[in-house]
Design a protein around this motif. Sequence first.
Motif, PDB file in Angstrom:
ATOM      1  N   SER A  86       0.763  -1.234  -0.089  1.00 48.11           N
ATOM      2  CA  SER A  86      -0.010   0.107  -0.014  1.00 48.11           C
ATOM      3  C   SER A  86       0.845   1.268   0.115  1.00 48.11           C
ATOM      4  O   SER A  86       0.679   2.146  -0.712  1.00 48.11           O
ATOM      5  CB  SER A  86      -1.004  -0.058   1.287  1.00 48.11           C
ATOM      6  N   ALA A  87       1.963   1.128   0.835  1.00 46.83           N
ATOM      7  CA  ALA A  87       2.791   2.425   1.066  1.00 46.83           C
ATOM      8  C   ALA A  87       3.749   2.749  -0.407  1.00 46.83           C
ATOM      9  O   ALA A  87       3.525   3.849  -0.714  1.00 46.83           O
ATOM     10  CB  ALA A  87       3.695   2.155   2.218  1.00 46.83           C
ATOM     11  N   TRP A  89       2.687   1.828  -3.402  1.00 52.00           N
ATOM     12  CA  TRP A  89       1.826   2.161  -4.416  1.00 52.00           C
ATOM     13  C   TRP A  89       1.522   3.613  -4.236  1.00 52.00           C
ATOM     14  O   TRP A  89       1.627   4.268  -5.129  1.00 52.00           O
ATOM     15  CB  TRP A  89       0.444   1.294  -4.230  1.00 52.00           C
ATOM     16  N   LEU A  90       1.175   4.045  -2.974  1.00 54.63           N
ATOM     17  CA  LEU A  90       0.811   5.359  -2.825  1.00 54.63           C
ATOM     18  C   LEU A  90       2.225   6.520  -3.215  1.00 54.63           C
ATOM     19  O   LEU A  90       1.882   7.408  -3.865  1.00 54.63           O
ATOM     20  CB  LEU A  90       0.628   5.416  -1.299  1.00 54.63           C
ATOM     21  N   PHE A  94       1.324   8.195  -7.085  1.00 55.08           N
ATOM     22  CA  PHE A  94       0.936   9.393  -6.960  1.00 55.08           C
ATOM     23  C   PHE A  94       1.948  10.595  -6.365  1.00 55.08           C
ATOM     24  O   PHE A  94       2.770   9.945  -5.723  1.00 55.08           O
ATOM     25  CB  PHE A  94      -0.185   9.330  -6.061  1.00 55.08           C
ATOM     26  N   PHE A  96       1.792  14.027  -3.949  1.00 54.31           N
ATOM     27  CA  PHE A  96       0.929  14.962  -3.258  1.00 54.31           C
ATOM     28  C   PHE A  96       1.817  15.461  -2.291  1.00 54.31           C
ATOM     29  O   PHE A  96       3.041  15.203  -1.986  1.00 54.31           O
ATOM     30  CB  PHE A  96      -0.091  13.944  -2.482  1.00 54.31           C
ATOM     31  N   LEU A 102       6.365  11.631   4.376  1.00 51.67           N
ATOM     32  CA  LEU A 102       5.730  10.161   4.596  1.00 51.67           C
ATOM     33  C   LEU A 102       6.553   9.078   4.281  1.00 51.67           C
ATOM     34  O   LEU A 102       6.970   8.266   5.147  1.00 51.67           O
ATOM     35  CB  LEU A 102       4.406  10.085   3.756  1.00 51.67           C
ATOM     36  N   GLY A 187      -9.081  -1.121 -10.392  1.00 53.58           N
ATOM     37  CA  GLY A 187      -7.886  -1.078  -9.649  1.00 53.58           C
ATOM     38  C   GLY A 187      -7.321  -2.292  -9.137  1.00 53.58           C
ATOM     39  O   GLY A 187      -6.098  -2.543  -9.136  1.00 53.58           O
TER      40      GLY A 187
ATOM     41  N   GLY B  19      -6.923   4.151  -6.306  1.00 61.53           N
ATOM     42  CA  GLY B  19      -6.273   3.391  -5.173  1.00 61.53           C
ATOM     43  C   GLY B  19      -5.545   4.696  -4.212  1.00 61.53           C
ATOM     44  O   GLY B  19      -5.307   4.399  -3.185  1.00 61.53           O
ATOM     45  N   LEU B  22      -7.520   5.062  -0.949  1.00 62.73           N
ATOM     46  CA  LEU B  22      -7.491   3.486  -0.059  1.00 62.73           C
ATOM     47  C   LEU B  22      -6.048   3.615   0.593  1.00 62.73           C
ATOM     48  O   LEU B  22      -5.729   3.178   1.903  1.00 62.73           O
ATOM     49  CB  LEU B  22      -7.729   2.310  -0.804  1.00 62.73           C
ATOM     50  N   THR B  23      -5.120   3.666  -0.462  1.00 64.52           N
ATOM     51  CA  THR B  23      -3.561   3.306  -0.046  1.00 64.52           C
ATOM     52  C   THR B  23      -3.234   4.642   1.115  1.00 64.52           C
ATOM     53  O   THR B  23      -2.353   4.228   2.055  1.00 64.52           O
ATOM     54  CB  THR B  23      -2.593   3.397  -1.132  1.00 64.52           C
ATOM     55  N   MET B  24      -3.800   5.736   0.509  1.00 68.16           N
ATOM     56  CA  MET B  24      -3.217   6.747   1.577  1.00 68.16           C
ATOM     57  C   MET B  24      -3.985   6.577   3.088  1.00 68.16           C
ATOM     58  O   MET B  24      -3.373   6.774   4.089  1.00 68.16           O
ATOM     59  CB  MET B  24      -3.755   8.201   1.210  1.00 68.16           C
TER      60      MET B  24
END
Lengths: 277, 284
Positions: A86-87, A89-90, A94, A96, A102, A187, B19, B22-24
């Motif tokens: 998850s981290a 992917w984020l 992306f 931001f 982070l 997704g 995503g 969700l991932t955030m």
Amino acid sequence: MTTTTAPAALAPRQDRSAPWLLIAVAVVLTLFIVVVPLIYIFWRALSEGWGIFVQNILAPDTLHAIWLTSVVAVITLPVNLAIGTSAAWLIARFSFPGRKALLTLIELPFSISPIIAGVCYLLLYGRQGLLGPVLAAGDVTILFALPGIVMVTLFVTSPFVAREILPLMQAQGSEQEQAALTLGASGWQIFRRVTLPNIRWALLYGAVLATARAVGEFGAVSVVSGAIRGQTNTLPLQIELLFNDLNTVGAFAAASTLTLIALVVLILKTVLEGRTA
Amino acid sequence: MMAMAVASGGGRQRRVLPGFGLTMGLTLTYVGIVVLLPVIALALKGAEIGPVRFWDIVTAPRTLAALRLTVTAAALATVFNAFYGLLMAWILVRYRFPGRRLLDAMMDIPFALPTAVAGLALTALFSENGWYGQVLAPAGISVVYTIWGVAVAMSFTSIPFVVRTVQPILEDLDTSQEEAARTLGATPFQVFSKVIFPAILPSFLVGATIAFARSLGEFGAVIFIAGNLPMKTEIASLLAVIRLEEYDYNGAAAIALTLVAIAMALLVLSNWLQSRLTRRRVPA
């Protein structure tokens, strides 16, 4: 002085003999520092015969420690995989505000020594800690029990998976995922069909490193577990307990199982490094 | 917060991958609870103590002795690892000999082996009736329960750092400068000290800095071999744990924060060295 003014005729001989001398010194040092301790662990574990070795492993407290360590590993593995992915992917897909901050936060556990992590957990959840009164009021037990051991292990192991797959995802870029998206994939479909096949070996590599660490962690767990015999003693803590009980052979028997795991991890690591490279 | 797909295609129309939310949410919640909250607890506790008490705790004789031992032993361990790591990186990259790959794999053992196992093995080896102790004791050298034992344990667990940071730099090093130096009549020692060493120096320093930081934080291996005598062989992180067990949370927090501050300072130093390293490697 002699080296700077050495006649040219001497140079070739120096060239030929020097490497072998250096290699010999390196090999002998490595033997004494790394190889002998490794052999010594098994030698001491088996020094009173296989019968005693098996008896030591099957001692109730040691068996319970093996069980507890396995439970911790089984709980932390899927959490680390999910959060690491998850981290990554984020951060890889992306941009931001606060992205760099982070990332720093995710990697923070690598620069905080595990023993300090344990102290932090005690200051947070301990009886006089920040959340201590709240926990006591709600009758929630975190410290000196499984939840605390699992959480502090997660602290220590949390950066491993993200660190392995993040550089890979960044290097690969999002072209393929963009294409899948354009073709109408959801997704989850994009992740399973496009991303996952690309990162699977790195993901496995990160999982192996995280699990190895979860199994072997000592400092952080020793602070929060309370090391209650037969209850909250993980395998590394059990080694210390046996050692303090002067049951050295028992301690080495417990240590030999962790050493075997470490050797398996090394072999897996070598295999996976070949795949991810 | 606006989500944007990382642009790499320069001007082409890009769609935002799914995503983000969700991932955030998942990552922030998790990192917040597992990592940030405990660290905040430490910082708040430290702030609560106040500078005067903080100073008193850190400069108390037992704390100072523990800090001095930790830093001195870590420095000894780092000096050893600097030489050993440089030697290993050098022979692993520059020479081809039978068993080289095995030797290379050996360098990862100190990382793979749990620290408690390493501590147990080293303590038994160096104790008076152990394989090493039997040889060292008659010579009047005692390792177990002394600062040397602490340094031995620290150096074992941080062996890979110097090797693994210098190795890739040495591999990528352009050999044309060396050849030029040799053609101009430089001795092998001159080639190494004037051409090769300056090129690998930043990575060497980065590796040594990380090894030093790791040694300062090492706990598992050290407590087996140190004997943990207050004022003599008690490391700072153990003292923090002892303070916790005495319910002296202020004492524990102050010592822990001091160690974190040192670790952070070393991290900044290593990042600075690393940025110098990358600038050197990319010619302007």
